[in-house]
Design a protein around this motif. Structure first.
Motif, PDB file in Angstrom:
ATOM      1  N   HIS A   1      31.799  44.980  49.298  1.00 41.52           N
ATOM      2  CA  HIS A   1      32.473  43.850  48.660  1.00 41.52           C
ATOM      3  C   HIS A   1      31.819  43.685  47.288  1.00 41.52           C
ATOM      4  CE1 HIS A   1      34.610  42.202  52.269  1.00 41.52           C
ATOM      5  NE2 HIS A   1      33.717  42.980  52.858  1.00 41.52           N
ATOM      6  N   VAL A   2      32.632  43.771  46.243  1.00 41.56           N
ATOM      7  CA  VAL A   2      32.103  43.874  44.876  1.00 41.56           C
ATOM      8  C   VAL A   2      32.402  42.605  44.085  1.00 41.56           C
ATOM      9  CG1 VAL A   2      32.190  45.174  42.708  1.00 41.56           C
ATOM     10  CG2 VAL A   2      32.336  46.377  44.911  1.00 41.56           C
ATOM     11  N   PHE A   3      31.378  42.116  43.395  1.00 41.04           N
ATOM     12  CA  PHE A   3      31.454  40.904  42.592  1.00 41.04           C
ATOM     13  C   PHE A   3      30.854  41.179  41.216  1.00 41.04           C
ATOM     14  CE2 PHE A   3      30.925  40.074  47.056  1.00 41.04           C
ATOM     15  CZ  PHE A   3      31.861  39.090  47.347  1.00 41.04           C
ATOM     16  N   TRP A   4      31.025  40.222  40.314  1.00 41.82           N
ATOM     17  CA  TRP A   4      30.425  40.336  38.987  1.00 41.82           C
ATOM     18  C   TRP A   4      29.484  39.175  38.739  1.00 41.82           C
ATOM     19  CZ3 TRP A   4      34.767  42.779  40.225  1.00 41.82           C
ATOM     20  CH2 TRP A   4      34.941  44.074  39.720  1.00 41.82           C
ATOM     21  N   VAL A   5      28.312  39.484  38.198  1.00 35.82           N
ATOM     22  CA  VAL A   5      27.334  38.441  37.890  1.00 35.82           C
ATOM     23  C   VAL A   5      27.817  37.595  36.720  1.00 35.82           C
ATOM     24  CG1 VAL A   5      25.909  39.762  36.238  1.00 35.82           C
ATOM     25  CG2 VAL A   5      24.853  37.997  37.685  1.00 35.82           C
ATOM     26  N   ASP A   6      28.650  38.193  35.865  1.00 36.12           N
ATOM     27  CA  ASP A   6      29.304  37.437  34.801  1.00 36.12           C
ATOM     28  C   ASP A   6      30.554  38.191  34.373  1.00 36.12           C
ATOM     29  OD1 ASP A   6      28.030  39.559  33.400  1.00 36.12           O
ATOM     30  OD2 ASP A   6      27.892  38.348  31.577  1.00 36.12           O
ATOM     31  N   GLU A   7      31.432  37.476  33.715  1.00 35.90           N
ATOM     32  CA  GLU A   7      32.671  38.083  33.250  1.00 35.90           C
ATOM     33  C   GLU A   7      33.154  37.369  31.997  1.00 35.90           C
ATOM     34  OE1 GLU A   7      34.567  40.342  32.403  1.00 35.90           O
ATOM     35  OE2 GLU A   7      35.482  40.935  34.319  1.00 35.90           O
ATOM     36  N   ARG A   8      33.734  38.146  31.124  1.00 31.76           N
ATOM     37  CA  ARG A   8      34.337  37.577  29.929  1.00 31.76           C
ATOM     38  C   ARG A   8      35.722  37.029  30.293  1.00 31.76           C
ATOM     39  NH1 ARG A   8      32.229  42.330  27.285  1.00 31.76           N
ATOM     40  NH2 ARG A   8      29.958  42.080  27.220  1.00 31.76           N
ATOM     41  N   VAL A   9      36.076  35.878  29.761  1.00 30.28           N
ATOM     42  CA  VAL A   9      37.367  35.276  30.078  1.00 30.28           C
ATOM     43  C   VAL A   9      38.417  35.888  29.152  1.00 30.28           C
ATOM     44  CG1 VAL A   9      38.657  33.129  30.379  1.00 30.28           C
ATOM     45  CG2 VAL A   9      36.200  33.193  30.850  1.00 30.28           C
ATOM     46  N   VAL A  10      38.830  37.078  29.540  1.00 34.98           N
ATOM     47  CA  VAL A  10      39.834  37.866  28.818  1.00 34.98           C
ATOM     48  C   VAL A  10      40.738  38.514  29.862  1.00 34.98           C
ATOM     49  CG1 VAL A  10      38.331  38.302  26.825  1.00 34.98           C
ATOM     50  CG2 VAL A  10      38.328  39.896  28.761  1.00 34.98           C
ATOM     51  N   PRO A  11      41.900  39.005  29.486  1.00 33.56           N
ATOM     52  CA  PRO A  11      42.741  39.722  30.455  1.00 33.56           C
ATOM     53  C   PRO A  11      42.004  40.909  31.065  1.00 33.56           C
ATOM     54  CG  PRO A  11      43.997  39.184  28.484  1.00 33.56           C
ATOM     55  CD  PRO A  11      42.566  38.839  28.187  1.00 33.56           C
ATOM     56  N   LYS A  12      42.355  41.251  32.294  1.00 35.45           N
ATOM     57  CA  LYS A  12      41.655  42.316  33.007  1.00 35.45           C
ATOM     58  C   LYS A  12      41.778  43.675  32.335  1.00 35.45           C
ATOM     59  CE  LYS A  12      41.949  40.251  37.640  1.00 35.45           C
ATOM     60  NZ  LYS A  12      42.750  39.064  37.276  1.00 35.45           N
ATOM     61  N   ASP A  13      42.805  43.857  31.511  1.00 37.80           N
ATOM     62  CA  ASP A  13      42.969  45.142  30.831  1.00 37.80           C
ATOM     63  C   ASP A  13      42.409  45.120  29.409  1.00 37.80           C
ATOM     64  OD1 ASP A  13      44.834  43.457  29.709  1.00 37.80           O
ATOM     65  OD2 ASP A  13      46.556  44.803  29.979  1.00 37.80           O
ATOM     66  N   HIS A  14      41.693  44.052  29.056  1.00 32.05           N
ATOM     67  CA  HIS A  14      41.094  43.921  27.726  1.00 32.05           C
ATOM     68  C   HIS A  14      39.833  44.769  27.645  1.00 32.05           C
ATOM     69  CE1 HIS A  14      39.202  42.018  24.210  1.00 32.05           C
ATOM     70  NE2 HIS A  14      40.398  41.525  23.915  1.00 32.05           N
ATOM     71  N   GLU A  15      39.567  45.308  26.470  1.00 29.49           N
ATOM     72  CA  GLU A  15      38.403  46.182  26.314  1.00 29.49           C
ATOM     73  C   GLU A  15      37.081  45.459  26.535  1.00 29.49           C
ATOM     74  OE1 GLU A  15      38.056  45.802  21.408  1.00 29.49           O
ATOM     75  OE2 GLU A  15      38.484  47.726  22.350  1.00 29.49           O
ATOM     76  N   ASP A  16      37.075  44.120  26.445  1.00 35.16           N
ATOM     77  CA  ASP A  16      35.853  43.351  26.677  1.00 35.16           C
ATOM     78  C   ASP A  16      35.645  42.980  28.142  1.00 35.16           C
ATOM     79  OD1 ASP A  16      35.013  43.331  24.026  1.00 35.16           O
ATOM     80  OD2 ASP A  16      36.101  41.481  23.546  1.00 35.16           O
ATOM     81  N   SER A  17      36.591  43.305  28.999  1.00 34.64           N
ATOM     82  CA  SER A  17      36.507  42.914  30.405  1.00 34.64           C
ATOM     83  C   SER A  17      35.487  43.746  31.165  1.00 34.64           C
ATOM     84  CB  SER A  17      37.889  43.071  31.057  1.00 34.64           C
ATOM     85  OG  SER A  17      37.801  42.988  32.461  1.00 34.64           O
ATOM     86  N   ASN A  18      34.558  43.081  31.835  1.00 36.36           N
ATOM     87  CA  ASN A  18      33.618  43.797  32.697  1.00 36.36           C
ATOM     88  C   ASN A  18      34.334  44.439  33.878  1.00 36.36           C
ATOM     89  OD1 ASN A  18      31.351  43.279  31.160  1.00 36.36           O
ATOM     90  ND2 ASN A  18      30.763  41.452  32.321  1.00 36.36           N
TER      91      ASN A  18
END
Length: 323
Positions: free
Chosen positions: A136-153
């Motif tokens: 089960h995979v999670f992110w410790v942080d994420e950028r609030v951008v669309p999931k297909d954005h180049e800045d998306s973790n």
């Protein structure tokens, strides 16, 4: 007491073990490194290094041990390739152990170069031997951008790792990118609480916060981890599981992030730091001279009841005196 002051009280008295090793070729490391099986010892996945620098114990180490703070082990690799091989074996062994014990394996990823560092998990022998159905995979942080954005973790992890391993889609927990930063943080915390109720995520009996099996984290040159930046008020958040930031000093400005109580409740943390650009922060983080007034966020990562391992290379530790 603020989070930073409480962490300083523990981190100033920790014991650090610096282990230098010259890794064998990758084909041999996969079979021989970390050859000792899991045990109840202080570091069940400890490497047997070729040479080991003397341990540096700070004043008050016994008090820290009494408080439950365990030593941080620092592994130094000659090359990033060797680090990646060892990190894959470390993660795969934890997966086998904890999935067997709990029926699930909860993994928290960061962004940046960490995804490149875990690439060996998507290659033999781990591609076939790891029970990916338990992940089960999670992110410790994420950028609030669309999931297909180049800045998306999420996109970074999908392109570099998740698309190459058979983890069930429903067990990969990305943020709701249709929400505001505040809404996305609240939504993610709600998701975590439901997974705790379902038994997927464990709870720490010592802290009352979720206890993830392993966090695979990186660190910025300024010593930030997750989206917890030096001097930012969020480093002292001690109630929420997930919070948000709208003024990140590193773009993009809007992000969500786990808080320190969640990070510090982890069972295992691998802090993966490479490159000379991070040597200054590494030196400060591993120094025995710390005060609550100037802690870097990475210094505030002090596990309450877990095992913390640094995976580093020579350039990253080049400013340490006893490297």
């Amino acid at each position: 007491m603020s989070v930073s002051a409480a962490v300083a009280a523990a981190s100033t008295s920790r014991t650090l073990v610096l282990a230098r090793r010259r890794s064998p070729p990758a084909s041999r490391v996969a079979a021989t490194s970390r050859g000792r099986p899991f045990s109840s010892g202080p570091h069940p996945l400890a490497v047997s290094p070729a040479t080991r620098a003397p341990a540096m114990a700070t004043d008050g180490a016994a008090a820290a041990a009494a408080a439950g703070t365990k030593k941080k082990e620092v592994l130094i690799f000659d090359a990033e390739e060797d680090l990646a091989v060892s990190l894959a074996k470390y993660t795969a062994e934890l997966s086998a152990k904890l999935a067997a014990e709990r029926g699930a394996f909860t993994v928290v990823l960061s962004g940046g170069s960490l995804i490149k560092n875990i690439r060996k998990l998507a290659e033999p022998p781990y591609l076939d031997s790891v029970d990916w159905s338990k992940w089960h995979v999670f992110w410790v942080d994420e950028r609030v951008v669309p999931k297909d954005h180049e800045d998306s973790n999420y996109k970074l992890a999908l392109d570099g790792f998740l698309s190459k391993v058979p983890i069930p889609t429903g067990q990969v927990y990305a943020i709701n990118d249709a929400l505001s930063a505040e809404g996305a943080a609240d939504d993610y915390e709600t998701c975590l609480k439901q997974l705790v109720k379902n038994g997927v995520i464990a709870m720490s009996q010592s802290t009352g916060f979720p206890r993830f099996d392993v966090m695979l984290l990186g660190m910025g040159p300024d010593g930030h981890i997750a989206s917890l930046f030096p001097g930012h008020p969020l480093v002292n958040e001690n109630k929420k599981w997930v919070t948000y930031i709208k003024d990140s000093p590193k773009p993009p400005p809007e992000r969500i992030t786990f808080t320190f109580p969640v990070i510090n409740s982890s069972a295992y943390v691998a802090m993966v730091v490479t490159g000379a650009g991070k040597a200054g922060a590494v030196q400060k983080a591993l120094s025995d001279k710390q005060t609550s007034s100037d802690l870097l966020p990475v210094e505030m990562a002090v596990l309450q009841d877990g095992e913390f391992t640094w995976f580093t290379d020579k350039p990253a530790v080049s400013m340490l005196q006893n490297k």
